[in-house]
Design an enzyme around this catalytic site. Structure first.
Site, mmCIF file in Angstrom:
data_model
loop_
_atom_site.group_PDB
_atom_site.id
_atom_site.type_symbol
_atom_site.label_atom_id
_atom_site.label_comp_id
_atom_site.label_asym_id
_atom_site.label_seq_id
_atom_site.Cartn_x
_atom_site.Cartn_y
_atom_site.Cartn_z
ATOM 1 C CE LYS A 185 -2.759 2.867 3.048
ATOM 2 N NZ LYS A 185 -3.227 3.096 4.424
ATOM 3 C CD GLU A 230 -5.512 8.665 10.757
ATOM 4 O OE1 GLU A 230 -4.890 7.601 10.883
ATOM 5 O OE2 GLU A 230 -6.065 9.001 9.705
#
Length: 430
Positions: A185, A230
């Site tokens: 990723k 976040e």
């Protein structure tokens, strides 16, 4: 005032006093209009948090050792500080705000700021803190309310260093590298430049973001302004927490359709795999500093006004005296903003992204004299140009995995730019 002591052994002398307030009211409304845009700081969520202004001390540092140098500087400041704290909760007393570039080789420095004035609120308690280099402190009362901020005018948007077509090409190349087995990723970002005919007032952006995105931490440090969902890490009296977001789907605005989309997100193997990478990277980084840890087996769906994310809250008990900044440094870059494996993904970002992220996707937050604090990831954000405050560069990034489609990722990045684009726009409801 900027101050960088030559000797690591020399404490920095500051005088700090914190006093309780009856009620601070709206924290963001205390930010004054007559302070330079890059001297306003904020870390606010649902009305609680900290705001500040003015600069008692500033550190700028860069390169691979930026976190260690910031930590060493803060140790000197703490050692030399004379603190009278009548409140005694995390965020009171001596406190600094910080913002760090994503990359070791960014052209933009990290910035650590000790504001001259901080106003805070936590769980019904309010306070004001003054910090000065002088032996006598100024009065501790709250300043008079400032006039409300004006919106940006005659806004124009232009592609930044990475256009949508450039971004699609970068995504396609990343997918090819993933298929070749180089990485699992990688998170790729793009930028958008907005220009106003008048200097952009960060107070306008902060208020708009706080109104629209109550589930986020609304931040400002040295001209970097945003609303991040976040939480990289919080250290609070021995408890360490981290909120991991990875896996995103856009909302339609139709509640029934969005409920179905949330279900599909929670079952999506591509998104669940991406999320698992991110959670594992956080748990692995916190483990050396923790005596015990709770990692939920499956994520929940976090609903924001424009998108939904897979989210996991990791909690741990601190096993050493590592500060919140040291913990943030150990977590950066997480798989959520870098990729997996991290080192290879960060190298690929440098090769494919064709821009300097600056402080986008780097740690942003605050820390007090005990090392407690909270650090988010600077997402959903923009950097007001230091030399021309009429201009702001907005950023958005997406996690690219084997199943990623370039056009879909362009659309997702566009959706992630919406919070900052909307915050810049005039408020038609006013």
């Amino acid at each position: 005032m900027s101050m960088q002591p030559a000797s690591r052994a020399t404490p920095v002398s500051v005088v700090v006093r914190t006093a309780a307030l009856d009620d601070a009211g709206s924290l963001l409304e205390h930010l004054p209009a007559d302070v330079p845009h890059d001297e306003l700081v904020s870390w606010v969520r649902r009305g609680d948090g900290l705001v500040g202004w003015g600069e008692a001390l500033v550190l700028e540092t860069s390169g691979p050792s930026r976190f260690a140098e910031a930590e060493a500087w803060w140790d000197r400041v703490r050692e030399g500080a004379v603190v009278r704290n009548e409140v005694g909760v995390p965020g009171s007393g001596l406190v600094c705000f910080g913002s760090f570039p994503f990359s070791d080789d960014s052209n933009e420095p990290a910035r650590l700021v000790v504001p001259a004035t901080v106003v805070g609120r936590r769980e019904g308690r309010s306070w004001v803190t003054r910090t000065t280099l002088e032996p006598q402190l100024s009065p501790l009362g709250l300043p008079a309310p400032s006039p409300p901020p004006d919106p940006p005018t005659d806004l124009a948007f232009a592609d930044g260093d990475v256009s949508p077509s450039d971004y699609a090409h970068a995504v396609a190349e990343a997918v090819a590298r993933i298929a070749a087995g180089e990485i699992d990723k990688v998170v790729l970002a793009r930028d958008l430049v907005a220009t106003s005919s008048m200097p952009i007032d960060p107070r306008w952006l902060l208020r708009r973001l706080a109104e629209s995105y109550e589930n986020t931490w609304v931040f400002a440090v040295a001209g970097l302004v945003g609303a991040t969902p976040e939480l990289l890490v919080r250290r609070d009296k021995g408890l360490i927490t981290s909120r991991v977001l990875a896996g995103t789907i856009r909302r339609t605005g139709d509640d029934e359709a969005d409920l179905a989309l949330a279900g599909s997100l929670a079952r999506s193997s591509k998104d669940l795999e991406e999320h698992e990478y991110a959670v594992r990277s956080v748990a692995d980084a916190l483990a050396p500093h923790s005596s015990s840890m709770n990692v939920p087996e499956s994520p929940f769906v976090l609903h924001l006004p424009n998108v939904m994310h897979l989210a996991t809250d990791v909690a741990a008990v601190s096993a050493d005296d590592a500060s919140s900044l040291a913990l943030a440094a150990s977590l950066h870059p997480s798989a959520a903003v870098g990729g997996t494996p991290t080192a290879e993904a960060v190298r690929l970002i440098g090769e494919l992204e064709h821009m300097d992220r600056g402080r986008y996707a780097g740690p942003v937050g605050w820390m007090d004299g005990n090392g407690d604090g909270a650090w988010g990831i600077a997402l959903r954000s923009g950097a007001i140009d230091r030399d021309d405050p009429r201009q702001i560069r907005l950023y958005a990034g997406c996690g690219i995995v084997a199943g990623s489609d370039p056009e879909s990722e362009v659309a997702e990045s566009t959706a992630k730019l919406i919070p900052m684009r909307d915050a810049l726009a005039p408020d038609h409801h006013a």
